[in-house]
Design an enzyme around this catalytic site. Structure first.
Site, PDB file in Angstrom:
ATOM      1  N   GLY A  53       0.830  -1.074   0.090  1.00 38.82           N
ATOM      2  CA  GLY A  53       0.073  -0.107   0.029  1.00 38.82           C
ATOM      3  C   GLY A  53       0.753   1.403  -0.041  1.00 38.82           C
ATOM      4  N   ASP A 109       0.628   3.256   4.398  1.00 40.47           N
ATOM      5  CA  ASP A 109      -0.644   3.954   3.599  1.00 40.47           C
ATOM      6  C   ASP A 109      -1.709   4.397   4.366  1.00 40.47           C
ATOM      7  OD1 ASP A 109      -1.366   1.277   4.195  1.00 40.47           O
ATOM      8  OD2 ASP A 109      -1.976   0.950   2.151  1.00 40.47           O
ATOM      9  N   ASP A 112      -5.563   1.598  10.317  1.00 41.24           N
ATOM     10  CA  ASP A 112      -7.330   1.441  10.332  1.00 41.24           C
ATOM     11  C   ASP A 112      -7.381   1.113  11.636  1.00 41.24           C
ATOM     12  OD1 ASP A 112      -9.763   0.495   9.476  1.00 41.24           O
ATOM     13  OD2 ASP A 112      -9.174  -1.245   8.613  1.00 41.24           O
ATOM     14  N   VAL A 162     -11.432   2.753   0.866  1.00 41.04           N
ATOM     15  CA  VAL A 162     -10.903   3.810   0.059  1.00 41.04           C
ATOM     16  C   VAL A 162      -9.797   3.123  -0.998  1.00 41.04           C
ATOM     17  CG1 VAL A 162     -11.151   5.802   1.116  1.00 41.04           C
ATOM     18  CG2 VAL A 162      -8.995   4.466   1.563  1.00 41.04           C
ATOM     19  N   ASP A 168      -5.337  -0.528  -2.450  1.00 40.67           N
ATOM     20  CA  ASP A 168      -5.990  -1.531  -3.336  1.00 40.67           C
ATOM     21  C   ASP A 168      -7.575  -2.092  -2.640  1.00 40.67           C
ATOM     22  OD1 ASP A 168      -4.983  -3.096  -1.406  1.00 40.67           O
ATOM     23  OD2 ASP A 168      -5.451  -4.850  -2.641  1.00 40.67           O
ATOM     24  N   ARG A 174      -4.712   0.425  -7.488  1.00 42.21           N
ATOM     25  CA  ARG A 174      -3.781   1.224  -6.707  1.00 42.21           C
ATOM     26  C   ARG A 174      -3.008   2.193  -7.666  1.00 42.21           C
ATOM     27  NH1 ARG A 174      -2.026  -1.956  -2.705  1.00 42.21           N
ATOM     28  NH2 ARG A 174      -2.036  -4.273  -2.947  1.00 42.21           N
TER      29      ARG A 174
HETATM   30  P1  IMP Z   1      -4.684  -2.215  10.049  1.00 38.25           P
HETATM   31  O1  IMP Z   1      -3.798  -3.413  10.621  1.00 38.25           O
HETATM   32  O2  IMP Z   1      -5.962  -2.604  10.638  1.00 38.25           O
HETATM   33  O3  IMP Z   1      -4.463  -1.045  10.546  1.00 38.25           O
HETATM   34  O4  IMP Z   1      -4.713  -2.087   8.665  1.00 38.25           O
HETATM   35  C1  IMP Z   1      -3.663  -1.880   8.114  1.00 38.25           C
HETATM   36  C2  IMP Z   1      -3.791  -2.286   6.561  1.00 38.25           C
HETATM   37  O5  IMP Z   1      -4.955  -2.607   6.046  1.00 38.25           O
HETATM   38  C3  IMP Z   1      -3.422  -1.296   5.655  1.00 38.25           C
HETATM   39  O6  IMP Z   1      -1.775  -1.076   5.474  1.00 38.25           O
HETATM   40  C4  IMP Z   1      -3.922  -1.378   4.160  1.00 38.25           C
HETATM   41  O7  IMP Z   1      -2.980  -2.394   3.541  1.00 38.25           O
HETATM   42  C5  IMP Z   1      -5.304  -2.236   4.821  1.00 38.25           C
HETATM   43  N1  IMP Z   1      -6.261  -1.197   4.671  1.00 38.25           N
HETATM   44  C6  IMP Z   1      -7.043  -0.685   5.670  1.00 38.25           C
HETATM   45  N2  IMP Z   1      -8.086  -0.050   5.300  1.00 38.25           N
HETATM   46  C7  IMP Z   1      -7.982   0.085   3.824  1.00 38.25           C
HETATM   47  C8  IMP Z   1      -8.639   0.741   2.931  1.00 38.25           C
HETATM   48  O8  IMP Z   1      -9.628   1.456   3.160  1.00 38.25           O
HETATM   49  N3  IMP Z   1      -8.539   0.353   1.473  1.00 38.25           N
HETATM   50  C9  IMP Z   1      -7.253  -0.538   1.056  1.00 38.25           C
HETATM   51  N4  IMP Z   1      -6.716  -1.119   1.991  1.00 38.25           N
HETATM   52  C10 IMP Z   1      -6.886  -0.550   3.460  1.00 38.25           C
HETATM   53 MG    MG Z   2      -0.999  -1.916   3.977  1.00 36.18          MG
END
Ligand code: IMP
Ligand code: MG
Length: 187
Positions: A53, A109, A112, A162, A168, A174
């Site tokens: 990402g 990127d 979340d 998004v 993606d 992407r």
């Molecule tokens: P986390 O571990 O839940 O914080 O998620 C991190 C990873 O989930 C990011 O590095 C992204 O690769 C993917 N991700 C989270 N939300 C989105 C989104 O809205 N679109 C695309 N990829 C996402």
């Molecule tokens: Mg990621």
């Protein structure tokens, strides 16, 4: 924009409105890189980019950082479609010895749930890193998030899925220069 109907699939999806334009993203990257240069003015640092990402974000930031900045990448995966799987694949590829006694700036990127950055932080400190900071292009505003405080956040966005500028859906979109909302539609 495009409503894409995949043959033989019960789901179609829609690439929605532009949340962040190319101009807005590029302008913010110049601000972030100036702040990062200032913060690390007196100490060398190493970037760790989380792929896939962060591919554009790292390269665009790097063009405005000191030429001696070292860059490493690791490829992690935690999403399937538009939802987190709850587990992170690829952490085992982080080569611990590279990060010993270094100041590390992890670039991703999007923040979340915070699961990815928490896990990476633990591994890096475990590897003997001196200091670990985070720079994310996007931070989703949501109630349930691990207590990770990135020093640099490009933009805070609502809790929606998004795509674009490296982000993606199932490996696609992407290459969009802007960041757009994305939704699945049940047929
Ligand atoms: P986390 O571990 O839940 O914080 O998620 C991190 C990873 O989930 C990011 O590095 C992204 O690769 C993917 N991700 C989270 N939300 C989105 C989104 O809205 N679109 C695309 N990829 C996402
Ligand atoms: Mg990621």
């Amino acid at each position: 924009m495009n409503r894409v109907n995949k043959p033989n699939a019960r789901l179609s999806y829609k690439i929605g409105r532009v949340l962040l334009s190319e101009e807005k993203i590029q302008k913010r990257i110049l601000e972030l890189s100036a702040e990062i240069r200032e913060a690390y003015r007196k100490r060398p640092f190493m970037i760790l980019g989380l792929l896939n990402g962060s591919l554009f974000f790292v390269t665009d930031l790097l063009k405005n950082l000191p030429l001696r900045t070292e860059v490493e990448f690791v490829q992690l995966k935690s999403y399937a479609g538009t939802a987190s799987t709850g587990s992170i694949q690829g952490l085992e590829w982080i080569e611990k010895k590279k990060f010993e006694a270094k100041n590390i700036l992890v670039i991703d990127d999007i923040l979340d749930s915070g699961q990815t950055l928490s896990a990476v932080k633990e591994i890096l400190y475990d590897s003997g890193a001196l200091n670990v900071e985070f720079c994310v292009l996007l931070k989703k505003l949501k109630k349930e998030q691990k207590p990770i405080q990135p020093k640099w956040v490009g933009f805070e966005i609502p809790d929606v899925f998004v795509v674009g500028y490296g982000l993606d859906y199932e490996g696609m979109y992407r290459g969009l220069k802007s960041i757009r909302s994305f939704s699945l539609i049940q047929k």
